[in-house]
Design a protein around this motif. Sequence first.
Motif, mmCIF file in Angstrom:
data_model
loop_
_atom_site.group_PDB
_atom_site.id
_atom_site.type_symbol
_atom_site.label_atom_id
_atom_site.label_comp_id
_atom_site.label_asym_id
_atom_site.label_seq_id
_atom_site.Cartn_x
_atom_site.Cartn_y
_atom_site.Cartn_z
ATOM 1 N N PRO A 8 -31.512 81.613 -5.912
ATOM 2 C CA PRO A 8 -33.517 80.918 -6.264
ATOM 3 C C PRO A 8 -32.730 80.304 -7.399
ATOM 4 O O PRO A 8 -32.459 80.408 -8.297
ATOM 5 N N LEU A 9 -33.792 79.735 -7.073
ATOM 6 C CA LEU A 9 -33.824 78.408 -8.573
ATOM 7 C C LEU A 9 -33.535 79.738 -10.549
ATOM 8 O O LEU A 9 -34.675 80.307 -10.468
ATOM 9 N N GLN A 10 -33.283 79.306 -11.099
ATOM 10 C CA GLN A 10 -33.379 80.030 -12.391
ATOM 11 C C GLN A 10 -34.362 79.783 -13.180
ATOM 12 O O GLN A 10 -34.387 78.064 -13.548
ATOM 13 N N ARG A 16 -25.141 75.639 -12.104
ATOM 14 C CA ARG A 16 -23.856 75.829 -12.214
ATOM 15 C C ARG A 16 -23.261 74.322 -12.406
ATOM 16 O O ARG A 16 -21.429 74.956 -12.455
ATOM 17 N N TYR A 17 -23.480 73.362 -11.985
ATOM 18 C CA TYR A 17 -22.355 72.335 -12.177
ATOM 19 C C TYR A 17 -22.277 71.032 -13.213
ATOM 20 O O TYR A 17 -23.630 71.071 -13.645
ATOM 21 N N GLN A 18 -20.898 70.552 -13.365
ATOM 22 C CA GLN A 18 -22.042 69.054 -14.178
ATOM 23 C C GLN A 18 -21.535 68.024 -13.687
ATOM 24 O O GLN A 18 -20.472 68.086 -13.209
ATOM 25 N N PHE A 19 -23.035 67.555 -13.582
ATOM 26 C CA PHE A 19 -22.151 66.039 -12.681
ATOM 27 C C PHE A 19 -22.104 64.703 -13.610
ATOM 28 O O PHE A 19 -22.432 64.981 -14.910
ATOM 29 N N PRO A 20 -21.532 63.526 -13.606
ATOM 30 C CA PRO A 20 -20.973 62.424 -14.067
ATOM 31 C C PRO A 20 -22.682 62.387 -14.523
ATOM 32 O O PRO A 20 -23.222 61.627 -13.309
ATOM 33 N N GLY A 29 -21.274 50.026 -9.234
ATOM 34 C CA GLY A 29 -22.468 50.158 -9.063
ATOM 35 C C GLY A 29 -22.458 49.544 -7.246
ATOM 36 O O GLY A 29 -23.352 50.209 -6.652
ATOM 37 N N GLU A 30 -21.392 51.339 -6.481
ATOM 38 C CA GLU A 30 -21.170 51.634 -5.353
ATOM 39 C C GLU A 30 -21.609 52.280 -4.517
ATOM 40 O O GLU A 30 -22.071 52.278 -3.553
ATOM 41 N N GLY A 31 -22.339 52.765 -5.357
ATOM 42 C CA GLY A 31 -22.971 54.800 -5.262
ATOM 43 C C GLY A 31 -23.072 56.328 -5.539
ATOM 44 O O GLY A 31 -23.336 56.711 -5.499
ATOM 45 N N LEU A 32 -21.375 56.124 -4.682
ATOM 46 C CA LEU A 32 -20.586 57.311 -4.699
ATOM 47 C C LEU A 32 -20.177 57.711 -5.975
ATOM 48 O O LEU A 32 -19.600 56.945 -6.946
ATOM 49 N N ILE A 33 -20.829 58.664 -6.182
ATOM 50 C CA ILE A 33 -20.952 59.353 -7.616
ATOM 51 C C ILE A 33 -19.523 60.654 -7.837
ATOM 52 O O ILE A 33 -18.737 60.172 -8.832
ATOM 53 N N ALA A 34 -20.381 62.117 -6.573
ATOM 54 C CA ALA A 34 -19.257 62.379 -7.047
ATOM 55 C C ALA A 34 -18.954 63.314 -5.419
ATOM 56 O O ALA A 34 -19.987 62.543 -5.020
ATOM 57 N N LEU A 35 -17.792 64.141 -5.637
ATOM 58 C CA LEU A 35 -17.722 65.475 -4.393
ATOM 59 C C LEU A 35 -17.214 66.420 -4.275
ATOM 60 O O LEU A 35 -17.519 66.960 -5.817
ATOM 61 N N GLY A 36 -17.672 66.718 -4.140
ATOM 62 C CA GLY A 36 -17.916 68.715 -3.858
ATOM 63 C C GLY A 36 -18.904 69.224 -3.882
ATOM 64 O O GLY A 36 -20.265 68.394 -4.405
ATOM 65 N N GLY A 37 -19.297 70.742 -4.949
ATOM 66 C CA GLY A 37 -20.696 71.876 -5.298
ATOM 67 C C GLY A 37 -20.483 71.837 -3.776
ATOM 68 O O GLY A 37 -19.909 72.682 -3.151
ATOM 69 N N ASP A 38 -22.107 72.207 -4.274
ATOM 70 C CA ASP A 38 -22.994 73.106 -3.078
ATOM 71 C C ASP A 38 -24.498 72.735 -3.323
ATOM 72 O O ASP A 38 -24.375 71.598 -3.101
ATOM 73 N N VAL A 45 -31.946 70.547 -7.644
ATOM 74 C CA VAL A 45 -32.402 70.061 -8.427
ATOM 75 C C VAL A 45 -31.251 69.861 -9.721
ATOM 76 O O VAL A 45 -32.019 67.988 -10.544
ATOM 77 N N CYS A 46 -30.733 69.860 -9.951
ATOM 78 C CA CYS A 46 -29.569 69.195 -11.067
ATOM 79 C C CYS A 46 -29.498 68.280 -10.739
ATOM 80 O O CYS A 46 -29.564 66.885 -11.449
#
Length: 263
Positions: A8-10, A16-20, A29-38, A45-46
């Motif tokens: 559930p939302l805290q 739990r992750y730090q997105f770039p 500006g190609e659009g893809l920022i990151a891979l992985g996580g859950d 929400v993050c």
Amino acid sequence: MPLPNHHPLQSPFVCRYQFPDPMAADPDGEGLIALGGDLAADTLVCAYRQGMFPWFNEGEPIAWWSPDPRCIIYPSDFCASKTLKRRIKNAGWTFSVNLAFAEVIAACADTRTYTQASTSATWISPAMIEAYTALHAEQVAYSVEIWDDDELIGGLYGLKLGQAFFGESMFHRVTDASKAAFFVLMQLCAHSQFAWVDCQLPNPHLLRLGASIVPRAEFLAGLAQQLSLPSIDWSSICGQKLPLNQLLNEDLMTYYLPPTTQA
């Protein structure tokens, strides 16, 4: 209740992750920022709060995107076409909010409906359905439904954070039913003083509805402002069928939603 396998939302909000930073991670500006996580509720929400959303095919790593430019639509400027208004006036349809979220997202996953992927595959996999249904349980994901008597004929779903709405997908089983759902969303968001609705990537359907294209930097700056503002509680209008054609003649939302003051 949140679904199994999803935290559930805290409160207060914790990720739990730090997105770039999208601007730093993707200067071209190609659009893809990151891979992985859950796809846990907090992770999603993050990501949305930082201007990213997941988009990937089943069996592939989770991919987080922040396209440049960004497709948005301004609720205050939205004007339904004469054809759509005539359809809404005469069809006898009703609309609802959050009455059939599971049915809406399942219909959007049908490969014959509007998606960001190709017509031969859908990006709304079972894992994505589970994730956004968990957000619905957390009162973050919302659906709009269009009904012909007891038949669900169109709808859409997305996320509501602060004074920002992030549209995800829409579907129709009857001509103009998805446009009618979009019309309802515009009424909701205009009443709630949302500056814009995020449509993510442009497609002909959205552009015909009046969507605009803006640079990513402009979108991200506006997003920070919209997230800082309080959001109107939509719960009083949820879970009931209401006459769609009344939205043409009066501000029906004022009867069901609290008043809003300009920040």
